[in-house]
Scaffold this motif. Structure first.
Motif, PDB file in Angstrom:
ATOM      1  N   GLY A 297      46.518  34.077  45.436  1.00 23.65           N
ATOM      2  CA  GLY A 297      45.447  33.107  45.312  1.00 23.65           C
ATOM      3  C   GLY A 297      44.985  32.995  43.880  1.00 23.65           C
ATOM      4  N   VAL A 299      46.441  33.749  40.917  1.00 20.57           N
ATOM      5  CA  VAL A 299      47.264  33.342  39.796  1.00 20.57           C
ATOM      6  C   VAL A 299      48.167  32.169  40.118  1.00 20.57           C
ATOM      7  CG1 VAL A 299      49.002  34.066  38.181  1.00 20.57           C
ATOM      8  CG2 VAL A 299      47.156  35.584  38.782  1.00 20.57           C
ATOM      9  N   LYS A 300      48.817  32.247  41.266  1.00 19.19           N
ATOM     10  CA  LYS A 300      49.690  31.128  41.550  1.00 19.19           C
ATOM     11  C   LYS A 300      48.886  29.946  42.026  1.00 19.19           C
ATOM     12  CE  LYS A 300      53.526  34.153  42.517  1.00 19.19           C
ATOM     13  NZ  LYS A 300      53.211  35.243  43.434  1.00 19.19           N
ATOM     14  N   GLY A 301      47.610  30.178  42.258  1.00 18.70           N
ATOM     15  CA  GLY A 301      46.732  29.059  42.603  1.00 18.70           C
ATOM     16  C   GLY A 301      46.853  28.716  44.047  1.00 18.70           C
TER      17      GLY A 301
ATOM     18  N   SER B   2      40.258  37.420  46.353  1.00 21.61           N
ATOM     19  CA  SER B   2      41.146  36.804  45.393  1.00 21.61           C
ATOM     20  C   SER B   2      40.679  35.381  45.117  1.00 21.61           C
ATOM     21  CB  SER B   2      42.564  36.804  45.913  1.00 21.61           C
ATOM     22  OG  SER B   2      42.783  35.702  46.713  1.00 21.61           O
ATOM     23  N   ALA B   3      41.200  34.861  44.075  1.00 25.38           N
ATOM     24  CA  ALA B   3      40.682  33.603  43.599  1.00 25.38           C
ATOM     25  C   ALA B   3      41.271  32.393  44.313  1.00 25.38           C
ATOM     26  CB  ALA B   3      40.917  33.496  42.119  1.00 25.38           C
ATOM     27  N   ALA B   4      41.579  31.434  43.527  1.00 23.98           N
ATOM     28  CA  ALA B   4      41.659  30.093  44.048  1.00 23.98           C
ATOM     29  C   ALA B   4      42.904  29.768  44.832  1.00 23.98           C
ATOM     30  CB  ALA B   4      41.577  29.165  42.872  1.00 23.98           C
ATOM     31  N   GLY B 339      42.064  27.293  40.429  1.00 24.27           N
ATOM     32  CA  GLY B 339      43.419  27.572  40.856  1.00 24.27           C
ATOM     33  C   GLY B 339      44.462  26.780  40.110  1.00 24.27           C
ATOM     34  N   VAL B 342      45.731  27.416  36.488  1.00 21.65           N
ATOM     35  CA  VAL B 342      46.550  28.623  36.459  1.00 21.65           C
ATOM     36  C   VAL B 342      47.962  28.255  36.842  1.00 21.65           C
ATOM     37  CG1 VAL B 342      46.717  30.958  37.233  1.00 21.65           C
ATOM     38  CG2 VAL B 342      44.532  29.793  37.302  1.00 21.65           C
TER      39      VAL B 342
END
Lengths: 301, 351
Positions: A297, A299-301, B2-4, B339, B342
């Motif tokens: 999630g 880094v690869k978006g 975790s992020a986007a 997201g 990146v």
């Protein structure tokens, strides 16, 4: 933190330049392994201390011997005993029930959304992503007062109303589930599905026999992440759980010992070990998938 | 967490592969598939959020501190907000020691935790990530070791560090061997703050390191080789190559950690229980709920706005580049931003 060590003994047959290169290479390597050792100690030392203390006789609570001494299983008995009003065993059961149901719902709902986000173009896709991202940034504490009022109106704040804990947990697990699954699903070799269709599979067969087995590791990793997020939740569980739904985190936070105002450290460390070790075993087995799930999630978006 | 977001192809892929048959009904199918999620989020997040705002404009039933009369409730106007922001309890200033008077203390200490923790986590996380971004034996062990703090429940982490920081505990013993006096880690104003920061840094730096590492691994090795051939120093390589290339994943990690610390609750609630002035904003909300949840709703709305504003600032001005996103969606949902840039970075290696 590292000190350059000169362990390389000069060997005849090398030119001076080669020698310097060899040395600096070697030093770099030593520095790298020292750094790695620091990393491992960082991660494991406090955890190791918890486990060592969990097995240490309560009379030697503050013994600082770095290896296990005065080994006993008494702390585990104390952790599970209900004499002092602790219901750790029951809390374990509650947490498992809440965790499993939260995971099941989050996965069931999330898998459809993830498929759509990974594979389809549809109007409002970015708005949906925005809402999900916003949900993951949402402070749990902003849910407490409205949910407190709603749940008490429904009569959910007494007795064994697991939904009072499962529903808020889903709101935390769902965004996480969707990111992780979306990342997994978008990396799957979907052209295999078409190949299977060309080879005469029905859409159902292609999904069941080809795609589902391929998606299983991703689904499983996502399930672990969702379960961990539910298992570790404390803020809302501390407000909404009753005696018959108390979760492990709440039980550990409120653990009472023989004397008031005296923390029963060894029993708490035993309880903490019981709560943590299953997670750590899972993490060890699936570490590669978990790391890629966690970072997908981000880094690869 | 975790992020986007979305799901762009990996760097090696050329284009997302779509089966032709799906294209026709994609729009409707997509909406149908996301509908259950949207419904869920609407019921369990968006509705409570608006409910909290509505509650925050109503009076708590109870004794009016100014007049001593029982107040039934009803429309409060903005008095619940002035209670916190202007420290007004009815007509008078909140007396010291009341929850209302603790608002700015809680705000500053929460901001202090945020700035200090995230700063340390970035530095250490960067270092950890650079150590791990090399070829070495025992990769599995290192990865497992740094996942351990992440997997331990925060409540257990808090109890573990409570034990470590006990007066007779190992932390004070180790300090005494280097000649430092034992600290009261759960009640001394400075020691208590650092107890929480240390526990938080221990637990979350590995996660930060993993996010940064994933960013570092997208940097192709030949860039470093080229820099080495051109005679760049290590510091130049770091500031001119590594930092710019991992900037976006780093900013996403920083954003998520910042929002996490702004809502910190478990650690201070269990480790210090507010001792030494460590009552965070979230703790203050929970304490307030017992004595009136309309006022608590106002405070939780303030916390929400603080977090939303911080997220907005990060996405708008802090490195999480909005520019690289597809322009059509830019104006609609700024929140979807982190997201994609990146991913854009990921798809243009060596740029």
């Amino acid at each position: 933190m590292t000190t350059a060590t000169t362990t390389a003994t000069p060997t005849s047959g090398r030119t001076e330049a080669q020698e310097i290169h060899f040395k600096s290479d070697r030093n770099a390597k030593i520095r790298m392994y020292l750094g790695l050792a620091a990393l491992v100690i960082w991660g494991l030392a406090p955890f190791y201390w918890m486990v060592v203390t969990a097995f240490r006789d309560v009379g030697y609570t503050f013994d600082t011997t770095p290896w296990p001494t005065h080994v006993t299983l008494d702390n585990f008995t104390t952790a599970f005993s209900t004499d002092r009003g602790n219901h750790f065993g029951a809390a374990l059961v509650h947490s498992v029930i809440i965790g499993v149901l939260t995971t099941a719902v989050a996965l069931l709902v999330g898998v459809f959304a993830s498929y759509a986000l990974a594979r389809l173009d549809f109007p409002g896709k970015y708005a949906v992503l925005g809402v999900i991202l916003g949900a993951s940034m949402f402070p749990g504490v902003a849910l407490v007062s409205p949910l407190f009022q709603m749940f008490s109106n429904f009569g959910w704040l007494t007795g064994a109303n697991y939904q009072a804990l499962i529903i808020p947990n889903i709101s935390f697990a769902l965004p996480l589930t969707i990111y992780t699954l979306t990342a997994f699903l978008s990396e799957m070799p979907w052209e295999l599905e078409e190949s299977a269709r060309i080879d005469g599979c029905t859409p159902g067969q292609a999904f069941r026999k080809i795609m589902l087995p391929l998606a299983a590791p991703g689904l499983f990793t996502t399930a672990i992440l969702a379960f961990i997020s539910s298992w570790n939740e404390f803020l809302l569980a501390a407000q909404f759980s009753t005696k018959s739904t108390q979760t492990v985190t709440v039980a550990i936070a409120n653990f009472t010992g023989a004397q008031p105002h005296q923390e029963p450290y060894t029993a708490v460390m035993a309880a903490g070990t019981i709560v943590t070790v299953p997670l750590i075993i899972m993490v060890l087995i699936f570490q590669r998938a978990i790391v890629s799930g966690l970072t997908a999630g981000g880094v690869k978006g | 967490m975790s992020a986007a977001t979305s799901a762009p192809p990996r760097p090696t892929d050329t284009k997302p592969k779509k089966s032709k048959g799906l294209n026709a009904g994609q729009g409707r199918l997509g909406l149908m598939l996301v509908a259950p999620t949207m419904l869920f989020l609407a019921v369990i997040i968006i509705y409570p959020l608006f409910k909290a705002i509505q509650l925050s404009f109503q009076k708590d039933a109870g004794l009016d501190p100014a007049t001593g009369l029982f107040v039934e409730g009803g429309n409060a106007g903005i008095s619940n907000y002035t209670h916190w922001l202007l420290q007004k309890c009815g007509e008078v200033d909140c007396p010291p020691g009341t929850l209302g008077a603790q608002f700015y203390d809680a705000l500053w200490v929460t901001l202090f935790f945020t700035v200090v923790s995230v700063f340390i986590e970035v530095i250490l996380g960067m270092w950890f990530a650079m150590i791990m971004n090399r070829d070495f034996k025992g990769r599995g062990l290192v990865r497992a070791a740094i996942l351990v703090p992440w997997a331990i429940p925060t409540a257990v982490t808090a109890k573990l560090w409570l034990f470590i920081f006990a007066f007779d505990g190992i932390a004070n013993r180790l300090l005494s061997t280097v000649g430092v006096n034992p600290q009261l880690w759960t009640s001394d104003p400075w020691a208590a703050k650092f107890a929480i920061i240390i526990a938080d840094v221990w637990k979350t730096t590995p996660f930060m390191a993993l996010l940064i590492l994933a960013g570092l691994q997208l940097v192709p090795g030949d860039v470093y080789e080229a820099a080495q051939i051109d005679g760049a120093t290590k510091w130049q390589t770091f500031t001119k190559i590594t930092l710019p290339l991992v900037k976006v994943p780093l900013m996403v990690a920083v954003l998520f950690r910042t929002l996490d610390v702004l809502r910190i609750y478990d650690l201070p609630a269990i480790l210090t229980n507010g001792g030494g002035g460590t009552t965070s904003l979230s703790m203050l909300v929970i304490k307030q709920i017992r004595s009136g949840f309309h006022s608590a709703s106002a405070l939780s709305t303030i916390v929400f706005l603080l977090i939303a504003f911080t997220a907005f600032l990060f996405i708008k001005f802090g490195g999480a580049d909005v520019v690289q996103r597809p322009p059509k969606s830019k104006k609609k949902e700024p929140a979807a931003a982190p997201g994609n840039p990146v991913a854009a970075n990921a798809t243009t290696p060596g740029a």
